[in-house]
Design an enzyme around this catalytic site. Structure first.
Site, mmCIF file in Angstrom:
data_model
loop_
_atom_site.group_PDB
_atom_site.id
_atom_site.type_symbol
_atom_site.label_atom_id
_atom_site.label_comp_id
_atom_site.label_asym_id
_atom_site.label_seq_id
_atom_site.Cartn_x
_atom_site.Cartn_y
_atom_site.Cartn_z
ATOM 1 N N ALA A 1 -4.187 6.828 28.659
ATOM 2 C CA ALA A 1 -3.499 6.943 29.949
ATOM 3 C C ALA A 1 -3.842 5.774 30.868
ATOM 4 O O ALA A 1 -2.984 5.269 31.606
ATOM 5 C CB ALA A 1 -3.871 8.262 30.624
ATOM 6 N N GLU A 2 -5.105 5.321 30.807
ATOM 7 C CA GLU A 2 -5.515 4.197 31.659
ATOM 8 C C GLU A 2 -4.864 2.901 31.178
ATOM 9 O O GLU A 2 -4.433 2.063 31.984
ATOM 10 C CB GLU A 2 -7.038 4.069 31.647
ATOM 11 N N TYR A 3 -4.790 2.729 29.850
ATOM 12 C CA TYR A 3 -4.110 1.556 29.290
ATOM 13 C C TYR A 3 -2.643 1.553 29.720
ATOM 14 O O TYR A 3 -2.099 0.533 30.142
ATOM 15 C CB TYR A 3 -4.219 1.560 27.762
ATOM 16 N N SER B 1 2.721 -19.854 -4.026
ATOM 17 C CA SER B 1 2.103 -18.710 -4.694
ATOM 18 C C SER B 1 0.873 -19.181 -5.443
ATOM 19 O O SER B 1 0.634 -20.385 -5.576
ATOM 20 C CB SER B 1 3.098 -18.076 -5.671
ATOM 21 N N GLU C 1 -11.760 -11.897 -2.333
ATOM 22 C CA GLU C 1 -11.148 -11.005 -1.348
ATOM 23 C C GLU C 1 -10.093 -10.149 -2.034
ATOM 24 O O GLU C 1 -9.857 -10.291 -3.243
ATOM 25 C CB GLU C 1 -10.535 -11.817 -0.199
ATOM 26 N N LYS D 1 -6.269 -8.570 -2.890
ATOM 27 C CA LYS D 1 -4.869 -8.991 -2.974
ATOM 28 C C LYS D 1 -4.023 -7.842 -2.425
ATOM 29 O O LYS D 1 -3.757 -6.860 -3.114
ATOM 30 C CB LYS D 1 -4.469 -9.307 -4.412
ATOM 31 N N ASP E 1 -1.036 -5.499 -1.058
ATOM 32 C CA ASP E 1 0.307 -5.210 -1.554
ATOM 33 C C ASP E 1 1.227 -5.023 -0.352
ATOM 34 O O ASP E 1 1.531 -3.911 0.071
ATOM 35 C CB ASP E 1 0.283 -3.942 -2.412
ATOM 36 N N ARG F 1 7.610 -15.499 4.020
ATOM 37 C CA ARG F 1 7.402 -16.545 3.023
ATOM 38 C C ARG F 1 8.733 -17.099 2.529
ATOM 39 O O ARG F 1 8.893 -18.306 2.365
ATOM 40 C CB ARG F 1 6.604 -15.998 1.838
ATOM 41 N N GLU G 1 -1.032 -10.936 5.594
ATOM 42 C CA GLU G 1 -0.188 -9.916 4.974
ATOM 43 C C GLU G 1 0.099 -8.792 5.955
ATOM 44 O O GLU G 1 -0.816 -8.231 6.568
ATOM 45 C CB GLU G 1 -0.916 -9.335 3.746
ATOM 46 N N LYS H 1 -11.110 -17.670 -4.695
ATOM 47 C CA LYS H 1 -10.844 -19.028 -4.216
ATOM 48 C C LYS H 1 -12.145 -19.809 -4.226
ATOM 49 O O LYS H 1 -13.189 -19.281 -3.819
ATOM 50 C CB LYS H 1 -10.283 -18.994 -2.780
ATOM 51 N N CYS I 1 5.593 33.124 -11.280
ATOM 52 C CA CYS I 1 5.862 34.151 -12.274
ATOM 53 C C CYS I 1 5.222 35.453 -11.803
ATOM 54 O O CYS I 1 4.065 35.467 -11.382
ATOM 55 C CB CYS I 1 5.279 33.734 -13.625
ATOM 56 N N CYS J 1 1.793 37.736 -18.783
ATOM 57 C CA CYS J 1 2.157 36.337 -19.051
ATOM 58 C C CYS J 1 1.021 35.604 -19.748
ATOM 59 O O CYS J 1 -0.101 35.523 -19.221
ATOM 60 C CB CYS J 1 2.506 35.642 -17.734
#
Length: 686
Positions: free
Chosen positions: A44-46, A92, A129, A131, A133, A152, A188, A305, A441, A447
């Site tokens: 509320a303050e924000y 890529s 790190e 990857k 999706d 991209r 991403e 990397k 059932c 059964c």
């Protein structure tokens, strides 16, 4: 009077100064909320600060800037997405499809060879790190202000999605402490799994189409032409690299670069490490694999990397892929296959589940031939039909499921799935109760799919109580074919039991004795042991009291059952349906023929019982009565025994070490009885 005796009036900031103050405050609190997940002020303050900024900008349009927090929402609907030429191509990286440790070892060997390193040279240092999706995005900051966001595309040319990206709270509109002429940050856009599930839940509530998976939903949202729609999608972002850079000193390693981006207020994933050589890469790959399904978002691998940027430059590129990076995959969690049939399986509790029989497909590390469709509603919502091409998902140990159909590949004449109204195993009626998603059932004891569960329930302590008849023995009896129906238990001989694996003569005799002892029971216990859906101990006792005899219960109409206290329409229907089926009545008659006996009495409608309408709670240890004995005495007098004290409680029966229930009863003014008081009340009421 001297001037210093007066407090100076606080300086009132000009509109321009106040706008800058609000920018700083709102950017700070947005970062705390969206990136750090550690808000400092209430929503509320924000909102109040945000509305103040909106009002100032409306009154002074010249103060509106691209980095204003108000620019996260709104914006006109676009006619189309404008092409953007990337200053530095978004290339890529090579994919390593060998999902074992050999994949990491192969990459390390290639790097060492390209660098001309001998076997004796120290290991190469890598940044490892995740990857993600999602959808790759390039963020262009000029003098610290976000001026453009682009997809991209083909690597050379993407699409301008600036208005849409501004709606993502995690992406800062202004960087902290960065005034570089140009700094392009790459990362991403993705959607967390919990956000995706919540979004689909809202879609279902509105009766609208649900989304297939988080990745497609995130990618589709970013390419929307209406930013207001994008703002309704719960998108997230992680930074992982750089594009064009002017006037900013890039750190010496990839890991240091990520730390610097994080310090500027950009979200950077904490699931990263600096790894030494192939052994370090393998350890990272395995650690993430073990925790992959626990991550709050989808990944399809990890990325390695070379950490030192100088070595990256030395290694360079081959064709259009860097030699200094590789994506090391995990087994795919989603694959395409076809539905060969839809079968209905019956679970131990009678639940009917439609299952798609699939053309075998390797997904999530195993070959999958079956996938659950959960229930009729889900099967119809996804509109899965025999012959369809479908997307199947399997993550970790989760049961494979069909997540979507490719309708464009559907064969003409494919029929919509309909749940059968009889059990495919025993032929009993299959019933879907009001408000329930599942069909069940009603065969119960009859059964074969429910046989083990039915026997264990029948033999349980609060039912007929066959001592020693537990899970393992029931498994042996059913799996070996010795017992096929419940009455078969009472036809067991010592020889048949002793022939079972790990069954000594004495143990076999104990079971025979326990079966014989269990024949003398009570009507409520027998009723409860039959496993009729919705009939618990209290309902079984109420039925026995009200009707007095089993035959009267078996022959009762639904309106007669509704006269029993606490029996509503669903319970009445369940009881009536159970006893209307000939095979269930046959099981009951066979059990009687095997010698099961109980005392029967005259009908005692609850309204005629002395404690009818009174609610009791039991607590502590009574001197001579067990909790169950006290409960049975009260229920026989028509009382209801509850588990917790409330305003509706009439009496608390308290023994030694009564605890918090006694405190609550005194607080509410509930009458408290000891065992002597209980006995006196019962004798008076009798």
């Amino acid at each position: 009077m001297t001037p210093d005796l007066f407090d100076a009036a606080p300086a009132v900031p000009s509109p321009a100064e106040r706008v800058q103050q609000l920018h700083r405050l709102l950017h700070h609190h947005a970062h705390r909320y969206y990136v750090l997940d550690a808000p400092e002020i209430p929503d509320a303050e924000y909102d109040q600060l945000f509305r103040e900024l909106q009002a100032l900008e409306a009154a002074h349009p010249e103060l509106l800037t691209p980095d204003s927090p108000t620019q996260r929402v709104g914006g006109k609907v676009l006619d189309g997405l404008t092409p953007v030429r990337h200053a530095v191509p978004m290339l890529s990286i090579e994919t390593e499809t060998d999902t074992t440790a050999a994949g990491a070892q192969s990459f390390d060997a290639r790097v060492r060879k390209a660098l001309g390193l001998q076997e004796s040279a120290p290991p190469v240092e890598y940044a490892a790190e995740l990857k993600f999706d999602g959808l790759a995005i390039n963020l262009r900051y000029e003098r610290g202000v976000l001026v453009q966001a682009a997809t991209r595309g083909d690597g050379e040319t993407g699409e301008d999605v600036t208005q849409n990206v501004r709606t993502i709270g995690q992406i800062p509109l202004r960087l902290n402490g960065c005034e570089a002429p140009v700094l392009e940050v790459r990362g991403e856009v993705y959607m967390r799994r919990d956000d995706f599930e919540a979004l689909n839940a809202k879609q279902r509530e509105k009766g609208e189409k649900t989304f297939i998976n988080p990745r497609n939903t995130a990618a589709g949202a970013i390419r929307q032409l209406d930013p207001a729609l994008v703002a309704q999608r719960p998108l997230s972002f992680y930074a992982y690299g750089l594009g064009e850079v002017q006037g900013w000193s890039v750190p010496g390693t990839h890991a240091q670069m990520l730390d610097a981006l994080q310090a500027m207020g950009l979200p950077v994933c904490e699931e990263r490490a600096v790894a030494q050589g192939a052994a370090g890469l393998t350890a990272f790959h395995e650690a993430i694999r073990a925790r992959r399904d626990a991550l709050p978002f989808d990944i399809d691998g990890v990325v390695y990397k070379v950490n030192a940027l100088a070595l990256q430059q030395q290694l360079g590129f081959k064709t259009r892929e860097p030699r200094w990076a590789v994506a090391h995959k995990y087994p795919a969690q989603e694959m395409l296959t076809t539905v060969q049939a839809i079968e209905v399986q019956v679970g131990r509790t009678g639940k009917l589940t439609p299952v798609a029989k699939l053309a075998p497909v390797f997904v999530g590390g195993v070959t999958v031939t079956n996938a659950t469709l959960h229930n009729e509603d889900e099967a119809r919502r996804k509109d899965v039909r025999v012959g369809d091409t479908v997307i199947v998902r399997r993550a970790g140990d989760v049961i494979p499921e069909v997540v979507a159909v490719l309708p464009e590949k559907r064969q003409p004449g494919a029929e919509m799935f309909t749940m059968p109204n009889t059990c495919p195993v025993c032929g009993s009626a299959a019933v879907r109760e009001e408000g329930e998603a599942d069909y069940r059932c009603t065969g119960g004891l009859y059964c074969s799919a429910q046989r083990k569960q039915a026997m264990l329930h029948f033999a349980s302590r609060r039912a007929v109580d066959i001592e020693g008849l537990g899970d393992k023995l029931v498994d042996q009896l059913v799996d070996s074919g010795v017992v096929k129906t419940l009455p078969d238990l009472y036809r067991l001989g010592l020889t048949a039991l002793a022939s079972l694996e790990r069954m000594a003569d004495k143990s076999a005799q104990n079971i025979v004795d326990a079966l014989e002892q269990s024949k003398q029971t009570t009507l409520p216990r027998f009723l409860y042991g039959l496993g009729i859906r919705h009939v618990g101990e209290a309902t079984a006792k109420a039925l026995a009291r009200h009707f007095g005899k089993l035959d009267a219960i078996m022959d009762a109409k639904e309106d007669q059952l509704l006269q029993v206290p606490d029996v509503g329409p669903i319970v009445a229907q369940s009881i009536h349906t159970f006893f209307q089926q000939a095979h269930n009545r046959e099981v009951v008659e066979q059990l009687r023929a095997c010698g099961l006996r109980w005392e029967e009495g005259e009908p005692s409608p609850a309204a005629q019982l002395p404690l009818a309408g009174k609610t009791f709670v039991l607590t502590g240890t009574l001197p001579t009565l067990s909790r169950d004995e006290a409960k049975e005495m009260l229920e026989a007098a028509g009382a209801k025994v509850a588990s917790s004290v409330s305003k509706k409680t009439d009496y608390l029966v308290a023994g030694a070490e009564a605890g918090s229930k006694l405190d609550k009863a005194r607080e509410l003014g509930v009458t408290v009885l000891d065992e002597a008081g209980l006995r006196a009340l019962l004798s008076t009421a009798a």
